[in-house]
Design a protein around this motif. Structure first.
Motif, PDB file in Angstrom:
ATOM      1  N   GLN A   4      43.802 -10.302  -0.067  1.00  9.53           N
ATOM      2  CA  GLN A   4      44.993 -10.164  -0.890  1.00  9.53           C
ATOM      3  C   GLN A   4      45.447 -11.545  -1.333  1.00  9.53           C
ATOM      4  N   TRP A  40      54.213   7.543  -2.557  1.00  7.97           N
ATOM      5  CA  TRP A  40      53.986   6.467  -3.520  1.00  7.97           C
ATOM      6  C   TRP A  40      53.292   7.002  -4.770  1.00  7.97           C
ATOM      7  N   ARG A  77      50.716  -9.415  -7.257  1.00  7.15           N
ATOM      8  CA  ARG A  77      49.819  -9.193  -6.126  1.00  7.15           C
ATOM      9  C   ARG A  77      48.489  -8.599  -6.596  1.00  7.15           C
ATOM     10  N   SER A 104      46.544  -0.471   4.693  1.00  8.78           N
ATOM     11  CA  SER A 104      47.783  -1.091   4.211  1.00  8.78           C
ATOM     12  C   SER A 104      47.672  -1.523   2.756  1.00  8.78           C
ATOM     13  N   VAL A 105      46.470  -1.889   2.322  1.00 10.11           N
ATOM     14  CA  VAL A 105      46.269  -2.257   0.920  1.00 10.11           C
ATOM     15  C   VAL A 105      46.317  -1.020   0.028  1.00 10.11           C
ATOM     16  N   ASN A 107      49.788   0.460  -0.350  1.00  8.94           N
ATOM     17  CA  ASN A 107      50.847  -0.478  -0.733  1.00  8.94           C
ATOM     18  C   ASN A 107      51.465  -0.045  -2.059  1.00  8.94           C
ATOM     19  N   GLU A 112      48.941  -5.691  -9.276  1.00 11.20           N
ATOM     20  CA  GLU A 112      50.352  -5.277  -9.421  1.00 11.20           C
ATOM     21  C   GLU A 112      50.732  -5.164 -10.882  1.00 11.20           C
TER      22      GLU A 112
END
Length: 218
Positions: free
Chosen positions: A47, A105, A155, A186-187, A190, A215
């Motif tokens: 990341q 999400w 990101r 987690s990626v 996100n 992002e």
């Protein structure tokens, strides 16, 4: 006589303590050796945050071309390998977005530019037989330069993965392993990532899959 009778148990106690210390040292050495011999995971998240080429805080920065994907991670295989690979990546994206929806999400939106980057990275790793974010010769972080050139910012992340699986099982195995791994999970879950490209290449049994997430789009 009494002193001698006391010294014998004391000697035995010291010998037992010495033996216990030796076993403890050996156990520690075995644990260290075991840790050192643990093979690398087949997936490694990277990341980073890229500077914006221009100020863009509006919702216009959240744009892209989305595609509907099938609801299963098992592709419909045909005689056309390209079609089978495309079906697998469609299924992977669908499965990822199902997991994101369960967390509340929004779905990741596939973009052509990110897909091309991911495909190029997967092809390069398959052809040159490596698995890394870095070029094996120059040690360059290749995906970072590609994203900067196209104007992506905010990101960004790259997930690289290798597996020895038949293509009809690859999607299911990959999804299970990705979401079992805390870093990779987690990626993918996100909410700060909005866009994705998925690429893969292999020889029929050994596969490299690359996911590139961002992002903000250019």
């Amino acid at each position: 006589m009494k002193n001698r009778s006391l010294s014998i148990p004391l000697l035995m106690l010291l010998m037992l303590l010495g033996s216990a210390c030796q076993v403890t040292d050996q156990t520690l050495e075995e644990e260290i050796y075991s840790t050192q011999q643990t093979p690398d995971r087949p997936f490694r998240p990277l990341q980073a945050t890229l500077s914006a080429p221009q100020v863009s805080g509006s919702s216009d920065a959240i744009k892209g071309m989305g595609e509907d994907a099938p609801s299963t991670v098992r592709p419909m295989l045909t005689g056309d390998l390209d079609a089978a690979i495309s079906s697998t990546t469609d299924a992977l994206l669908s499965a990822i977005n199902v997991r994101r929806a369960l967390e509340g999400w929004p779905p990741l939106v596939r973009q052509i530019a990110l897909t091309e980057i991911a495909n190029n990275r997967a092809i390069d790793m398959a052809v040159h037989a490596y698995l890394s974010h870095e070029d094996p010769e120059t040690e360059e972080i290749l995906v970072e330069n590609m994203l900067i050139e196209l104007g992506y910012h905010g990101r960004v992340a790259e997930l690289v993965y290798a597996a020895n699986e038949p293509l009809d099982r690859l999607g299911e195995v990959a999804i299970d392993e990705w979401f079992d791994d805390l870093d990779t999970r987690s990626v993918l879950l996100n909410p700060g990532f909005h866009f994705i490209g998925i690429g893969m290449m292999g020889d029929g049994t050994t596969w490299k899959i690359v996911q590139v997430l961002a992002e903000y789009a250019p």
